[in-house]
Motif scaffolding. Structure first.
Motif, PDB file in Angstrom:
ATOM      1  N   UNK A  51       0.872  -1.180   0.000  1.00  0.00           N
ATOM      2  CA  UNK A  51       0.000   0.000   0.000  1.00  0.00           C
ATOM      3  C   UNK A  51       0.909   1.229   0.000  1.00  0.00           C
ATOM      4  N   UNK A  52       0.890   1.965  -1.109  1.00  0.00           N
ATOM      5  CA  UNK A  52       1.744   3.162  -1.190  1.00  0.00           C
ATOM      6  C   UNK A  52       1.184   4.272  -0.321  1.00  0.00           C
ATOM      7  N   UNK A  53      -0.127   4.485  -0.429  1.00  0.00           N
ATOM      8  CA  UNK A  53      -0.758   5.596   0.269  1.00  0.00           C
ATOM      9  C   UNK A  53      -2.222   5.240   0.486  1.00  0.00           C
ATOM     10  N   UNK A  54      -2.771   5.656   1.623  1.00  0.00           N
ATOM     11  CA  UNK A  54      -4.189   5.421   1.900  1.00  0.00           C
ATOM     12  C   UNK A  54      -4.686   6.541   2.819  1.00  0.00           C
ATOM     13  N   UNK A  55      -5.031   7.675   2.217  1.00  0.00           N
ATOM     14  CA  UNK A  55      -5.546   8.813   2.984  1.00  0.00           C
ATOM     15  C   UNK A  55      -7.076   8.687   3.057  1.00  0.00           C
ATOM     16  N   UNK A  56      -7.732   9.672   3.626  1.00  0.00           N
ATOM     17  CA  UNK A  56      -9.198   9.659   3.682  1.00  0.00           C
ATOM     18  C   UNK A  56      -9.822   9.625   2.291  1.00  0.00           C
ATOM     19  N   UNK A  57      -9.069  10.120   1.269  1.00  0.00           N
ATOM     20  CA  UNK A  57      -9.672  10.296  -0.052  1.00  0.00           C
ATOM     21  C   UNK A  57      -9.065   9.415  -1.140  1.00  0.00           C
ATOM     22  N   UNK A  58      -7.794   9.047  -1.002  1.00  0.00           N
ATOM     23  CA  UNK A  58      -7.077   8.379  -2.102  1.00  0.00           C
ATOM     24  C   UNK A  58      -6.261   7.203  -1.580  1.00  0.00           C
TER      25      UNK A  58
ATOM     26  N   UNK B  84     -10.707  20.559  -2.761  1.00  0.00           N
ATOM     27  CA  UNK B  84      -9.563  20.786  -3.650  1.00  0.00           C
ATOM     28  C   UNK B  84      -8.768  19.504  -3.797  1.00  0.00           C
ATOM     29  N   UNK B  85      -7.883  19.501  -4.789  1.00  0.00           N
ATOM     30  CA  UNK B  85      -7.170  18.269  -5.142  1.00  0.00           C
ATOM     31  C   UNK B  85      -6.076  17.924  -4.132  1.00  0.00           C
ATOM     32  N   UNK B  86      -6.066  16.649  -3.738  1.00  0.00           N
ATOM     33  CA  UNK B  86      -4.989  16.096  -2.909  1.00  0.00           C
ATOM     34  C   UNK B  86      -4.158  15.192  -3.805  1.00  0.00           C
ATOM     35  N   UNK B  87      -2.820  15.246  -3.689  1.00  0.00           N
ATOM     36  CA  UNK B  87      -2.023  14.413  -4.590  1.00  0.00           C
ATOM     37  C   UNK B  87      -0.794  13.821  -3.912  1.00  0.00           C
ATOM     38  N   UNK B 136       0.685  15.732  -0.884  1.00  0.00           N
ATOM     39  CA  UNK B 136       0.373  17.165  -0.786  1.00  0.00           C
ATOM     40  C   UNK B 136      -1.118  17.341  -0.552  1.00  0.00           C
ATOM     41  N   UNK B 137      -1.468  18.070   0.493  1.00  0.00           N
ATOM     42  CA  UNK B 137      -2.883  18.298   0.755  1.00  0.00           C
ATOM     43  C   UNK B 137      -3.369  19.541  -0.012  1.00  0.00           C
ATOM     44  N   UNK B 138      -4.712  19.685  -0.175  1.00  0.00           N
ATOM     45  CA  UNK B 138      -5.236  20.750  -1.049  1.00  0.00           C
ATOM     46  C   UNK B 138      -4.729  22.152  -0.706  1.00  0.00           C
ATOM     47  N   UNK B 139      -4.659  22.943  -1.750  1.00  0.00           N
ATOM     48  CA  UNK B 139      -4.416  24.388  -1.612  1.00  0.00           C
ATOM     49  C   UNK B 139      -3.025  24.743  -1.103  1.00  0.00           C
ATOM     50  N   UNK B 155       1.463  10.076 -10.168  1.00  0.00           N
ATOM     51  CA  UNK B 155       0.639  10.920  -9.288  1.00  0.00           C
ATOM     52  C   UNK B 155      -0.663  10.187  -8.994  1.00  0.00           C
ATOM     53  N   UNK B 156      -0.958   9.992  -7.717  1.00  0.00           N
ATOM     54  CA  UNK B 156      -2.223   9.393  -7.260  1.00  0.00           C
ATOM     55  C   UNK B 156      -3.002  10.515  -6.591  1.00  0.00           C
ATOM     56  N   UNK B 157      -4.216  10.801  -7.052  1.00  0.00           N
ATOM     57  CA  UNK B 157      -4.907  11.978  -6.513  1.00  0.00           C
ATOM     58  C   UNK B 157      -6.417  11.840  -6.546  1.00  0.00           C
ATOM     59  N   UNK B 158      -7.076  12.836  -5.978  1.00  0.00           N
ATOM     60  CA  UNK B 158      -8.510  12.991  -6.171  1.00  0.00           C
ATOM     61  C   UNK B 158      -8.729  13.533  -7.590  1.00  0.00           C
ATOM     62  N   UNK B 159      -9.995  13.725  -7.948  1.00  0.00           N
ATOM     63  CA  UNK B 159     -10.366  14.215  -9.280  1.00  0.00           C
ATOM     64  C   UNK B 159      -9.521  15.433  -9.679  1.00  0.00           C
TER      65      UNK B 159
END
Lengths: 180, 180
Positions: A51-58, B84-87, B136-139, B155-159
């Protein structure tokens, strides 16, 4: 699962990450997750993953399936007011057969692990070769099995809570007990 | 950006995907996104990328930076009621220097592209070698530059909604105009 089995399957998985040229840190290598789903037949039913990363969103994972190894049929239900886990599988190396709900494929390439046939009910086959991918939306029954060479598969998803996964086979325990 | 430049940088990017053993489909290869951020100096300020998936919830990209090429300082603001986008950036090949808000690093390894110094204000340096990653968290303001060999970065991220990114440099246009 015995600690010895975990170490043995970690070492096997590492060979596949190397074949796929996936670079892992020493910490990741030492902690490769080995899952036998509580069936004590990991050669047939099992999965190795980082598991590389597992945040609340991704969430992002790098999975290894050994030759003909199967990740058993399950789905990701809604959890805590979220719609459930969505996941994209991208094959990086080898070949993986993914089975999902839908029109059954007349002559599927895979058979369920012997003795577990009753717990495999979705038969729409998607074949993924390196560079090919498929997105699964929440709560869809699915299972997957590697081809004869094994497979390395990236998973890009929403937050992962393995403990909430629902398996078709009631004998399965996703979170293993490790014995010395 | 001229169509010819796009094709030239697609070909360069392809060499790096190959060095990193990243397998792409022919369609992905033909459509590698080439961004010069409207500054018309892509050798210094630019990015090449393949978007694997971008659903409402999850996005995954494979990015290439050529040697010393810079992705300019920007942030991902809240959009349509989402945070906002998290990556998460994971270096797969080469080396990338990521600069984020926080304690400035006394002797940073990188310089901003010449003539754009005023638009680089965050100097907390994170060095990523293959297998290393950072979330990196949003903003959060951030920018990144490859080392002397270039870099391939997952890059693994939200939308992802590139059109909503806010760049510190007001001259920048993220979505390029392609001329024949």
């Amino acid at each position: 699962m015995k600690k010895e089995t975990v170490e043995q399957y970690r070492a096997k998985a590492l060979e596949y990450y190397e074949k796929a040229h996936i670079v892992l840190t020493d910490e990741e290598k030492a902690n490769i997750e080995v899952a036998d789903f509580g069936l004590n037949d990991i050669e047939k039913t099992g999965l190795q993953l980082v598991v590389y990363v597992n945040t609340d969103r991704v969430c992002a994972k790098e999975m290894v399936l050994l030759p003909h190894q199967t990740c058993p049929q399950h789905r990701h239900p809604p959890v805590n007011g979220t719609p459930g886990k969505e996941e994209t599988f991208r094959c990086r190396w080898g070949k993986v057969y993914l089975y999902v709900e839908g029109e059954p494929t007349p002559h599927p390439a895979c058979k369920p692990p012997e003795g577990s046939e009753a717990y495999y009910t979705v038969w729409h086959e998607i074949q993924l070769n390196p560079g090919e991918q498929y997105t699964l939306y929440p709560n869809t029954w699915h299972w997957f099995q590697a081809g004869e060479e094994g497979a390395v598969i990236s998973e890009f998803s929403t937050h992962s809570t393995d403990e909430n996964d629902i398996f078709y086979d009631p004998r399965i325990k996703r979170i293993p007990e490790i014995e010395d």
